[in-house]
Design a protein around this motif. Structure first.
Motif, PDB file in Angstrom:
ATOM      1  N   GLU A 267       0.801  -1.391  -0.221  1.00  0.00           N
ATOM      2  CA  GLU A 267       0.021  -0.081   0.105  1.00  0.00           C
ATOM      3  C   GLU A 267       0.670   1.238   0.169  1.00  0.00           C
ATOM      4  OE1 GLU A 267      -3.380  -0.094   2.620  1.00  0.00           O
ATOM      5  OE2 GLU A 267      -3.309  -1.928   2.710  1.00  0.00           O
ATOM      6  N   ASP A 268       1.457   1.354  -0.909  1.00  0.00           N
ATOM      7  CA  ASP A 268       2.516   2.358  -0.856  1.00  0.00           C
ATOM      8  C   ASP A 268       2.881   4.152  -2.201  1.00  0.00           C
ATOM      9  OD1 ASP A 268       4.670   1.405   1.044  1.00  0.00           O
ATOM     10  OD2 ASP A 268       4.973  -0.555  -0.601  1.00  0.00           O
ATOM     11  N   TYR A 269       1.789   2.827  -3.196  1.00  0.00           N
ATOM     12  CA  TYR A 269       1.837   3.944  -4.579  1.00  0.00           C
ATOM     13  C   TYR A 269       0.353   4.203  -4.177  1.00  0.00           C
ATOM     14  CZ  TYR A 269       6.847   1.943  -4.962  1.00  0.00           C
ATOM     15  OH  TYR A 269       7.293   1.243  -4.450  1.00  0.00           O
ATOM     16  N   ASN A 276       5.831  14.655 -11.829  1.00  0.00           N
ATOM     17  CA  ASN A 276       7.261  14.471 -11.032  1.00  0.00           C
ATOM     18  C   ASN A 276       7.513  12.790 -11.286  1.00  0.00           C
ATOM     19  OD1 ASN A 276       9.652  15.219 -10.757  1.00  0.00           O
ATOM     20  ND2 ASN A 276       9.505  14.532  -8.352  1.00  0.00           N
ATOM     21  N   TRP A 277       6.608  12.820 -12.010  1.00  0.00           N
ATOM     22  CA  TRP A 277       7.121  10.961 -12.286  1.00  0.00           C
ATOM     23  C   TRP A 277       6.748  10.065 -11.208  1.00  0.00           C
ATOM     24  CZ3 TRP A 277       7.756   9.493 -17.386  1.00  0.00           C
ATOM     25  CH2 TRP A 277       7.600  10.015 -18.494  1.00  0.00           C
ATOM     26  N   GLU A 278       5.970  10.521 -10.323  1.00  0.00           N
ATOM     27  CA  GLU A 278       4.843   9.845  -9.127  1.00  0.00           C
ATOM     28  C   GLU A 278       4.196   8.590  -8.852  1.00  0.00           C
ATOM     29  OE1 GLU A 278       5.296  13.162  -5.749  1.00  0.00           O
ATOM     30  OE2 GLU A 278       7.596  14.003  -6.349  1.00  0.00           O
ATOM     31  N   VAL A 284       5.683   2.452 -12.688  1.00  0.00           N
ATOM     32  CA  VAL A 284       5.239   1.471 -14.446  1.00  0.00           C
ATOM     33  C   VAL A 284       6.487   2.482 -15.017  1.00  0.00           C
ATOM     34  CG1 VAL A 284       4.453   2.877 -15.634  1.00  0.00           C
ATOM     35  CG2 VAL A 284       4.384   1.245 -16.391  1.00  0.00           C
ATOM     36  N   ARG A 285       6.766   3.362 -14.753  1.00  0.00           N
ATOM     37  CA  ARG A 285       8.393   3.626 -15.561  1.00  0.00           C
ATOM     38  C   ARG A 285       9.464   3.192 -14.898  1.00  0.00           C
ATOM     39  NH1 ARG A 285      12.648   6.715 -15.467  1.00  0.00           N
ATOM     40  NH2 ARG A 285      12.594   6.460 -13.046  1.00  0.00           N
ATOM     41  N   ASN A 286       9.647   3.196 -13.921  1.00  0.00           N
ATOM     42  CA  ASN A 286      11.259   1.935 -13.536  1.00  0.00           C
ATOM     43  C   ASN A 286      10.595   0.654 -14.381  1.00  0.00           C
ATOM     44  OD1 ASN A 286      11.956   3.917 -12.189  1.00  0.00           O
ATOM     45  ND2 ASN A 286      11.053   2.748 -10.293  1.00  0.00           N
ATOM     46  N   ALA A 287       9.244  -0.154 -14.810  1.00  0.00           N
ATOM     47  CA  ALA A 287       9.668  -0.612 -15.475  1.00  0.00           C
ATOM     48  C   ALA A 287       9.784  -0.828 -16.742  1.00  0.00           C
ATOM     49  CB  ALA A 287       8.175  -2.190 -15.308  1.00  0.00           C
TER      50      ALA A 287
END
Length: 293
Positions: A267-269, A276-278, A284-287
């Motif tokens: 439950e972090d996101y 700001n890509w948060e 998903v950006r990291n993936a």
């Protein structure tokens, strides 16, 4: 012409064709507040997402639409981008956020089998590219990754939490979104779903786990005519959203070619990228950075 010269000419032609091929990463935005959108037609304007210098996949392009009008009314903006970068020798990775999920889903279901001109990946100010010669059916798409996908709608639209005169809000009602197009008709393209669970303010309205805007039933690509209550493992009060393509606890299924790649067990996101890509956008950006090459 001698056989050697013919062979050389063929080699040059092949090399030229290969040099022209490229992969692109297309980012399709969701609902937008005033001033939050990028410039429609400008594929280099990442104002909706965050700093354009942030890595976000090979040859990243921002597929900007107004984030307010109906899916059908703005779908042509997405087709312009798909024609530009996903035809001919070029291939695309597609990344969507929130209402961007039904936007690509609608286009694939309704237009994904139609014949179109191959384009040259060089856009004018309106976001339209020139013809490169020849035609093809549909687009060259490797996969779709959906952050907080809203193709199943959101109960916030159902209760009028947003401006109800806004056409997109009407489209995002759960019953409307689920009946808008055939969600199973992805043209055999996989949708990888990323579901956030840091919901607070609207948890009394959104069933099961949610990111404050979209519940797991939508972000997880769950089929059916209405929203179900789905949660993380360990929650005693509702069934689990299953990872991958497996049916969820209780038996509910996902749409065809939909797979849950990320479930926010901690439950972090939340839903918000904050320019700001948060939030779940950052996950998903990291993936995408590691897989869209």
């Amino acid at each position: 012409m001698s056989p050697i010269r013919i062979l050389c000419a063929l080699c040059l032609l092949l090399a030229s064709s290969m040099a022209a091929a490229a992969n692109y990463t297309l980012w399709i935005n969701g609902r937008a507040g005033s001033g939050a959108n990028g410039t429609v037609g400008n594929y280099n304007d990442f104002g909706y997402w965050g700093p354009a210098s942030t890595p976000a996949g090979v040859n990243k392009k921002a597929v900007n639409w107004d984030g307010r009008s109906s899916i059908a009314a703005q779908s042509g903006k997405i087709r312009n981008a798909l024609d530009c970068f996903c035809t001919g020798n070029n291939w695309c990775y597609i990344v969507t956020y929130s209402a961007g999920d039904p936007m690509i889903g609608y286009n694939l279901a309704v237009y994904g089998g139609t014949v179109r001109m191959k384009k040259n990946a060089s856009a004018n100010a309106a976001g339209v590219c020139g013809n490169s010669g020849g035609t093809q059916a549909g687009w060259n798409i490797k996969w779709v990754r959906a952050a907080a996908g809203a193709a199943g709608g959101t109960e916030l639209s159902d209760i009028g939490a947003w401006t109800t005169s806004e056409p997109l809000v009407q489209d995002l009602k759960t019953s409307t979104a689920r009946a808008m197009y055939n969600h199973n008709a992805t043209r055999n393209i996989w949708f990888y779903m990323y579901a956030g669970a840091r919901g607070t303010a609207y948890s009394f309205v959104l069933p099961g786990q949610d990111d404050e805007v979209v519940a797991y039933h939508s972000a997880g690509g769950v089929a059916g005519s209405g929203g179900r209550s789905l949660c993380n493992p360990g929650d005693w009060f509702c069934n689990d959203l299953a990872l991958g393509t497996a049916n969820n606890q209780g038996g509910s299924a996902k749409w065809s070619y939909h797979s849950v790649a990320f479930r926010d067990d901690g439950e972090d996101y939340d839903h918000y990228g904050r320019g700001n890509w948060e939030g779940i956008v950052g996950v998903v950006r990291n993936a995408v950075v590691g897989s869209a090459q």
